[in-house]
Design an enzyme around this catalytic site. Structure first.
Site, PDB file in Angstrom:
ATOM      1  N   TYR A   1       0.887  -1.106  -0.200  1.00 48.30           N
ATOM      2  CA  TYR A   1       0.022   0.015   0.086  1.00 48.30           C
ATOM      3  C   TYR A   1       0.961   1.087  -0.227  1.00 48.30           C
ATOM      4  CZ  TYR A   1      -4.508  -2.600   1.222  1.00 48.30           C
ATOM      5  OH  TYR A   1      -5.366  -3.619   1.179  1.00 48.30           O
TER       6      TYR A   1
ATOM      7  N   ASP B   1      -6.359  -0.576  -6.298  1.00 50.59           N
ATOM      8  CA  ASP B   1      -7.702  -0.375  -6.272  1.00 50.59           C
ATOM      9  C   ASP B   1      -8.128  -0.131  -4.844  1.00 50.59           C
ATOM     10  OD1 ASP B   1      -6.936  -2.710  -4.489  1.00 50.59           O
ATOM     11  OD2 ASP B   1      -8.317  -4.208  -5.624  1.00 50.59           O
TER      12      ASP B   1
ATOM     13  N   HIS C   1     -10.102  -7.031  -5.065  1.00 42.99           N
ATOM     14  CA  HIS C   1      -9.958  -6.920  -3.401  1.00 42.99           C
ATOM     15  C   HIS C   1     -10.799  -8.009  -2.930  1.00 42.99           C
ATOM     16  CE1 HIS C   1      -7.252  -4.003  -1.384  1.00 42.99           C
ATOM     17  NE2 HIS C   1      -7.803  -4.709  -0.142  1.00 42.99           N
TER      18      HIS C   1
END
Length: 498
Positions: free
Chosen positions: A237, A265, A357
């Protein structure tokens, strides 16, 4: 130096001066309050108190050493002087412990849905809420599973399948079978050893593990648990502070990671109501309530509590930055459009992961498996199929799902939740059994479809016409329906007798 006492800590219980105890040490987190990803209220609930129990399952043990300036490390605490507060009793805990005592034997789990069913009964409610939740109405989460049922096999007959080779390579690394343990956050919610359980199981079975940014264990703990030969990837991330991002990526490369998977995403985390609801107590005394004058904050759940550092401004212009700071293959994880895959090729990406996800971000986003069929058709039309590796994840519960994805052109398939459920129920032996079940299924499916090697899993072996229709069925998948927790309405408080 004399140890601090419980009274010393208790005197600092406001937002103007906030000290907490974690693992027997005191920390001044006053200046950190506005920066805490989960907001200040959850810290203020433990101001002047021992916050270890809340801290442990969500944060890696080296979090404070890494991110809190040493001048705010106040020293050891004499824990015999700290008041132990009476814990709020979970009304289900006694019953849960009884269910744990009467769990089915591991050998009674014959498929991945069995692990999910057991986990649902034995996990704490908040942990189950986090692991099992999807975005909004959970349509995409369910469709991830249903989409695989729309693909039918076209098996060949009279093929000599006495010897079947399931091995392959992914991003240049050899592995025993074309699936990997994909990144999932907060492993300690399910097992006290967290992600290292997955590491050890992956090593024993020759499969690749993707290490998550938001793991409960520290990155180094997970790498140290590896056997020295296994392949690990790193999921990233992207932090708003690019210096922090660069440091994290370079450290992952130095520790031997063989791939950098950038999550694309999640500029904002999706709204996961099961997770949110499990954080809101029936009596209104929410865990996020923080002292006089504060209104009740309906918690956004575990996911939001650890993720506000993620940079929503991440864009295609940042790709050269990542290509410059690492020699690892750079992969975009969470691609959901055909044209974005083509852009990834043009930007020199080594691979992409077609993923929504796990249905936890944008509800009614496309499933990875349906997108895979479209992507491969477009790549082949441009003769680009060898320019990029395509991975897919979401909804996998059978090895036949992996076989279908590989037939359509996937280099490999990510599996996440099922291994968390196996870990939460039975620890490392559970994860090992789950992997072995998939291996056994995969070998059987290859024989029955008429393929001797992974290279022989080709598009002509599957019929994908059913993928054109989106449906969320309610009764066609009995195994899945027995473990799916429907969304619920708010619970009314018990009324006093009038």
């Amino acid at each position: 130096m004399a140890k601090l006492t419980g009274v010393d800590i208790a005197n600092h219980n406001t937002k103007e001066s906030c000290w907490v105890i974690v693992h027997g040490k005191a920390y001044d987190v006053t200046e950190f309050l506005p920066e805490h990803p989960g907001g200040s209220k959850i810290i203020l609930k433990y101001a002047g108190k021992d916050a270890t129990e809340e801290f442990e399952p969500i944060h890696p043990p080296d979090t404070l050493d890494k991110y809190l300036d040493k001048k705010f490390h106040l020293g050891k605490v004499d824990m015999s002087t700290v008041n132990i507060e009476e814990k709020q009793v979970d009304p289900d805990e006694a019953a849960r412990q009884e269910r744990i005592k009467h769990m089915p034997a591991l050998e009674q789990c014959y498929n991945l849905s069995d692990f999910e069913y057991v986990a649902k009964q034995v996990m704490k409610r908040t942990a189950w809420g986090y692991y099992s939740s999807g975005a909004d109405d959970e349509i995409t989460m369910r469709e991830n599973r249903t989409a695989f049922h729309k693909i039918w096999f076209r098996p060949k007959i009279l093929i000599d399948v006495q010897h079947v080779d399931m091995s392959t390579t992914m991003l240049g690394s050899k592995c025993d079978i074309p699936f990997y343990i994909t990144a999932t956050a907060l492993g300690k919610l399910g097992h006290p050893d967290g992600e290292t359980v997955l590491t050890k199981a992956a090593a024993k079975h020759g499969i690749i593990q993707m290490i998550p940014t938001l793991a409960s264990c520290s990155f180094d703990e997970i790498v140290d648990a590896a056997d020295g030969k296994q392949t690990q990837w790193f999921q990233l991330y992207v932090n708003k502070d690019r210096d922090i991002t660069a440091r994290i990526v370079k450290h992952a490369e130095q520790r031997g990671c063989k791939g950098l998977f950038i999550t694309v995403d999640a500029p904002q985390l999706g709204r996961r109501e099961k997770d949110m609801r499990s954080k809101f107590s029936d009596d209104g005394s929410d865990v996020q309530k923080a002292g006089e004058g504060d209104s009740i904050d309906r918690s956004q759940g575990a996911a939001r509590a650890i993720s506000s550092f993620i940079d929503p401004s991440l864009s295609w212009k940042d790709i050269p930055f990542f290509q410059k700071i690492t020699k690892m293959p750079v992969v975009l994880k969470g691609v959901q459009r055909v044209d974005d895959v083509m852009k990834a090729v043009e930007h020199g990406m080594h691979a992409v992961v077609l993923s929504n996800h796990g249905g936890r971000q944008l509800d009614t986003a496309p499933t990875g498996i349906e997108l895979l069929a479209e992507v491969m058709a477009e790549l082949r039309s441009r003769n680009w199929q060898d320019k990029i590796e395509i991975y897919v994840d979401g909804g996998v519960r059978r090895a036949s799902d992996v076989v279908k994805a590989v037939c359509l052109g996937a280099k490999g398939v990510g599996i996440g939740r099922p291994f968390l459920y196996a870990m939460s129920s039975y620890g490392e032996p559970g994860v090992c059994r789950a992997i072995q079940l998939l291996k056994d299924e995969f070998e059987m499916n290859m024989r029955l479809i008429g393929a001797r090697t992974v290279a022989e899993l080709t598009p002509d072996l599957v019929d994908t016409r059913g993928l054109q229709v989106h449906t969320v069925t309610t009764g066609s998948d009995v195994l899945n329906q027995t473990v799916y927790s429907p969304l619920t309405n708010p619970v009314f408080k018990a009324r006093a007798n009038l």
